[in-house]
Design a protein around this motif. Structure first.
Motif, PDB file in Angstrom:
ATOM      1  N   HIS A  16       0.864  -1.348  -0.033  1.00 14.66           N
ATOM      2  CA  HIS A  16       0.007   0.075   0.002  1.00 14.66           C
ATOM      3  C   HIS A  16       1.042   1.086  -0.034  1.00 14.66           C
ATOM      4  CE1 HIS A  16      -3.581  -2.264   1.836  1.00 14.66           C
ATOM      5  NE2 HIS A  16      -3.185  -2.874   0.909  1.00 14.66           N
ATOM      6  N   GLU A  17       0.231   2.376  -0.239  1.00 14.66           N
ATOM      7  CA  GLU A  17       1.076   3.758  -0.091  1.00 14.66           C
ATOM      8  C   GLU A  17       1.938   3.948   1.161  1.00 14.66           C
ATOM      9  OE1 GLU A  17       1.160   6.972  -1.664  1.00 14.66           O
ATOM     10  OE2 GLU A  17       1.152   5.634  -3.153  1.00 14.66           O
ATOM     11  N   ASP A  18       1.283   3.375   2.243  1.00 13.94           N
ATOM     12  CA  ASP A  18       2.022   3.748   3.619  1.00 13.94           C
ATOM     13  C   ASP A  18       2.268   2.353   4.356  1.00 13.94           C
ATOM     14  OD1 ASP A  18      -0.484   3.347   4.034  1.00 13.94           O
ATOM     15  OD2 ASP A  18      -1.130   4.980   4.414  1.00 13.94           O
ATOM     16  N   HIS A 403       4.024  10.592   6.073  1.00 13.93           N
ATOM     17  CA  HIS A 403       3.449  10.229   4.631  1.00 13.93           C
ATOM     18  C   HIS A 403       2.316  11.426   4.361  1.00 13.93           C
ATOM     19  CE1 HIS A 403      -0.009   8.430   2.395  1.00 13.93           C
ATOM     20  NE2 HIS A 403       1.195   8.371   1.234  1.00 13.93           N
ATOM     21  N   THR A 404       2.460  11.737   3.148  1.00 15.58           N
ATOM     22  CA  THR A 404       1.196  12.686   2.828  1.00 15.58           C
ATOM     23  C   THR A 404       0.673  12.385   1.420  1.00 15.58           C
ATOM     24  OG1 THR A 404       2.483  13.998   1.384  1.00 15.58           O
ATOM     25  CG2 THR A 404       2.427  14.788   3.728  1.00 15.58           C
ATOM     26  N   GLY A 405      -0.586  12.849   1.311  1.00 20.50           N
ATOM     27  CA  GLY A 405      -1.433  12.397  -0.019  1.00 20.50           C
ATOM     28  C   GLY A 405      -0.728  12.879  -1.113  1.00 20.50           C
ATOM     29  N   ALA A 406       0.107  13.812  -1.255  1.00 19.09           N
ATOM     30  CA  ALA A 406       0.833  14.402  -2.091  1.00 19.09           C
ATOM     31  C   ALA A 406       1.802  13.471  -2.729  1.00 19.09           C
ATOM     32  CB  ALA A 406       1.705  15.688  -1.792  1.00 19.09           C
ATOM     33  N   GLU A 407       2.197  12.343  -2.208  1.00 16.10           N
ATOM     34  CA  GLU A 407       3.124  11.470  -2.752  1.00 16.10           C
ATOM     35  C   GLU A 407       2.762  10.637  -3.693  1.00 16.10           C
ATOM     36  OE1 GLU A 407       4.930   8.948   0.385  1.00 16.10           O
ATOM     37  OE2 GLU A 407       5.721  10.812   1.731  1.00 16.10           O
ATOM     38  N   ALA A 408       1.238  10.629  -3.870  1.00 18.10           N
ATOM     39  CA  ALA A 408       0.626   9.841  -4.723  1.00 18.10           C
ATOM     40  C   ALA A 408       1.178  10.406  -6.362  1.00 18.10           C
ATOM     41  CB  ALA A 408      -0.960   9.839  -4.864  1.00 18.10           C
ATOM     42  N   GLU A 409       1.501  11.500  -6.321  1.00 17.41           N
ATOM     43  CA  GLU A 409       1.932  12.537  -7.790  1.00 17.41           C
ATOM     44  C   GLU A 409       3.111  11.779  -8.185  1.00 17.41           C
ATOM     45  OE1 GLU A 409      -0.178  14.358  -9.462  1.00 17.41           O
ATOM     46  OE2 GLU A 409      -1.553  13.773  -7.443  1.00 17.41           O
ATOM     47  N   GLY A 410       4.017  11.393  -7.182  1.00 17.09           N
ATOM     48  CA  GLY A 410       5.358  10.883  -7.678  1.00 17.09           C
ATOM     49  C   GLY A 410       6.234  11.352  -6.300  1.00 17.09           C
ATOM     50  N   LEU A 411       7.327  10.505  -6.211  1.00 19.21           N
ATOM     51  CA  LEU A 411       8.070  10.424  -4.921  1.00 19.21           C
ATOM     52  C   LEU A 411       9.265  11.437  -5.069  1.00 19.21           C
ATOM     53  CD1 LEU A 411       8.152   7.203  -3.175  1.00 19.21           C
ATOM     54  CD2 LEU A 411       6.565   9.255  -2.770  1.00 19.21           C
ATOM     55  N   ALA A 412       9.832  11.636  -6.193  1.00 16.15           N
ATOM     56  CA  ALA A 412      11.211  12.126  -6.459  1.00 16.15           C
ATOM     57  C   ALA A 412      11.395  13.589  -5.937  1.00 16.15           C
ATOM     58  CB  ALA A 412      11.608  12.168  -8.018  1.00 16.15           C
ATOM     59  N   GLY A 413      12.553  13.793  -5.015  1.00 17.05           N
ATOM     60  CA  GLY A 413      12.455  15.047  -4.497  1.00 17.05           C
ATOM     61  C   GLY A 413      13.129  15.084  -2.986  1.00 17.05           C
ATOM     62  N   ARG A 424       9.054   3.853   1.473  1.00 21.42           N
ATOM     63  CA  ARG A 424       7.917   3.748   0.475  1.00 21.42           C
ATOM     64  C   ARG A 424       8.197   4.026  -0.889  1.00 21.42           C
ATOM     65  NH1 ARG A 424       5.939   7.559   4.896  1.00 21.42           N
ATOM     66  NH2 ARG A 424       6.668   9.483   3.737  1.00 21.42           N
ATOM     67  N   GLY A 425       9.408   4.644  -1.217  1.00 20.82           N
ATOM     68  CA  GLY A 425       9.814   4.606  -2.498  1.00 20.82           C
ATOM     69  C   GLY A 425      10.479   3.161  -2.953  1.00 20.82           C
TER      70      GLY A 425
END
Lengths: 445, 162
Positions: A16-18, A403-413, A424-425
């Motif tokens: 899962h995402e998290d 974890h935030t919902g923004a990670e759904a857009e992509g993790l790089a950063g 998570r990555g």
């Protein structure tokens, strides 16, 4: 067991995402699938080209549990070959390293010989194969090569499958950590030096890989080791030069704020590094005339830039982790779901004083050896996870921190250092490369 | 130096007693056996020339030995919840060098070492060399060098002192 094979949906459902399902660490079937998919679709570390300086030099290792040979051929190129005789399958070389006498590989069983490119040179009493199907068989092709091999500044990687991303697409800018390690040599070159520590762990390979960018654990896990060193050193005058061992131990028990502000940078495909701003290696004392040699080699400005980049651990998912700032790497070699061999390799910076290698060797002994008190507590915790996950009532492993919902857009950063975003990555990459070449569930008979 | 030359029996006794202090976990007493400039060294390869330019399993000075000993007393040494225990089994030491004039001696002792924790047991074998010297009348260790037969093998945690 056939719960996950050829069922990409079931494999993806473990991540899962998290959080992740415990089967990623415990299931023997998942482990087999990791070796068949994840560790074949991705770029795995093989070795360093300085291990085979001359034509005919070889080094043997394993990739995803398959024995391979890394050698230098007559043209000077590094090749990776499956360590298997084309005839009956015996591994051709059994020493860890050596030299192919006469520029040939010779099978110790029936004496078939091969050139360094893997092609067959001679077969004893070849007339026995006249009129047989040998020439049209897979044996006639000689030793199976690993076709996808890439070398980045001496670091040799291989991808075993024909599917999966290209080398640069896979690692992208994460290669900058290797660049920084090599740039720290005034001659721009590394040489493997100082021996290989081989530490057996009774835990899944991912416990180790995840831990490398886990900055919430040092002050807890290593309180007894680094905390004891700190206590023994306490009360000394501030200007008393610290022994190198004390310098290396102390930052392990720095506080949460130190590790949070250090930062973590996430790349696609599971790669990441901690120590975006600084790291536990930043406060080490200067060594001899090393900085002067760097200034001479690169110019003062560029030299400051190279030495100012003091990253902590970089994860080249899934097999390699490096510490560029002290020229030490660790390589994960999975053996079984609950068994992993961790190798620690160290490098000499060509053209730098010996004392830099000595610092590297001290660090790897203090932290990475089977005799390391830091290693003992890490190893204990990995095994504790392996044990604890066997319990019923909670089948999920939390990776929620920051974890935030923004990670759904992509993790790089870039993220705060204490975040569990690197894990998570890794699992995002895990799910992708596990299922990349799996037929869809509908193809199951 | 007015000390009498060490007898073979005294030197052998020293080696046996040193191992016994470890096996009985009398680490503070064990620590006192080492000279201030001592090393406890376990090389990673056969014939390894030194501990500075090549990795070792142990290459501890007194400070690092002290860190290990104090850590073992720390209640948060998680890898020692269920402590490890060890047993040295020593062959009779052979005196390789002895110089009563300078009070320096070197002994060679083949050994088997067992370290156990909970249900697992690790068995190591090798040769230990003791370089001893007289200090204030007492024998002290300048160098304890432990050469494992399988020094280059993949090893699990070794938590005590072979």
């Amino acid at each position: 067991m056939n719960r996950y094979r050829d069922d990409p949906e079931a494999v993806r459902a473990l991540v899962h995402e998290d959080c992740v399902h415990r089967d990623v660490y415990l299931s023997p079937e998942i482990f087999e699938l990791e070796m068949r998919h994840l560790w074949r679709n991705t770029w795995i570390y093989v070795g360093h080209d300085s291990q085979v300086p001359n034509a005919g030099d070889y080094y043997t290792t394993e990739l995803a549990r398959q024995p391979v040979i890394m050698l230098r051929d007559v043209e000077g190129a590094v090749r990776v070959l499956m360590n298997r005789c084309a005839h009956k399958g015996a591994s051709l070389l059994s020493a860890r390293e050596g030299h192919c006498e006469g520029g040939l590989l010779r099978c110790p069983y029936h004496g078939w010989t091969y050139r360094l490119d893997g092609s067959i040179r001679t077969i004893p009493i070849k007339s026995g194969y006249e009129g047989t199907g040998l020439a049209a068989s897979s044996a006639a092709a000689g030793i199976v090569p690993v076709r996808n091999v890439a070398i980045h500044r001496g670091f040799v990687f291989a991808r075993l499958s024909e599917t999966g991303p290209g080398f640069h697409e896979y690692f992208g800018d994460a290669l900058s950590s290797i660049d920084n390690m090599v740039d720290r040599s005034p001659l721009g070159r590394l040489e493997v030096a100082g021996g290989t520590l081989r530490y057996l762990h009774d835990s899944n390979w991912k416990m180790f890989v995840e831990n490398l960018n886990d900055t919430m654990h040092p002050m807890v896990s290593h309180e007894s080791a680094a905390g004891t060193a700190k206590k023994l050193w306490a009360g000394r005058p501030a200007d008393e030069p610290k022994p190198m061992a004390i310098e290396q131990f102390l930052p392990f028990v720095n506080g949460y704020e130190f590790f949070d502000k250090m930062g973590v940078r996430i790349y696609d495909n599971g790669h990441s590094y901690t120590g975006v701003r600084y790291s536990i290696h930043s406060a080490y004392s200067a060594i001899g005339d090393y900085e002067r040699l760097m200034d001479q080699a690169y110019g003062a400005e560029r030299a400051r830039e190279i030495l100012g980049e003091v990253r902590h651990n970089t994860v080249y998912y899934p097999s390699l982790t490096i510490k560029g700032a002290i020229q030490a790497i660790r390589v994960a070699r999975p053996i079984a779901p609950d068994r992993t061999l961790l190798e620690s390799w160290t490098f000499r910076l060509a053209g730098a004083p010996d004392s830099l290698l000595q610092r590297t060797l001290l660090y790897t002994r203090l932290i990475n050896a089977p005799t390391s008190i830091v290693g003992h507590d890490d190893q204990h915790n990995y095994h504790a996870i392996q044990e604890g996950l066997a319990t019923d009532g909670n089948e999920w492993v939390s990776l929620h921190r920051n974890h935030t919902g923004a990670e759904a857009e992509g993790l790089a950063g870039d993220y705060n250092g204490l975040s569990e975003v690197s894990m998570r990555g890794q699992y995002r990459a895990w799910a992708r490369f596990m299922t990349l070449d799996m037929p869809p569930a509908s193809a199951r008979s | 130096m007015t000390d009498a030359p060490a007898t073979a029996a005294e030197l052998e006794r020293f080696v046996y007693d040193e191992a016994r202090l470890i096996d009985e976990k009398r680490f503070d007493e064990w620590y006192e056996l080492f000279t201030d400039d001592a090393r406890y060294w376990m090389p990673l390869t056969r014939g390894q020339p030194d501990g500075e330019n090549h990795t070792s399993l142990f290459y501890e000075d007194k400070l690092l030995l002290k860190v290990r000993i104090e850590r073992l007393k720390n209640p948060r040494s998680f890898s020692q919840h269920q402590p490890s225990w060890c047993q040295h089994v020593l062959q009779r030491p052979v005196i390789e060098e002895g110089d009563a004039g300078t009070g320096r001696y070197r002994l060679r002792t083949p050994f088997v070492y067992v370290e156990s924790r909970m249900d697992t047991q690790l068995v190591l074998a090798g040769v230990v060399s003791h370089r001893l010297r007289r200090e204030s009348g007492a024998l002290r260790i300048e160098l304890k060098k432990v050469e494992l037969t399988n020094c280059d093998a993949a090893l699990p945690s070794i938590q005590l002192f072979p």
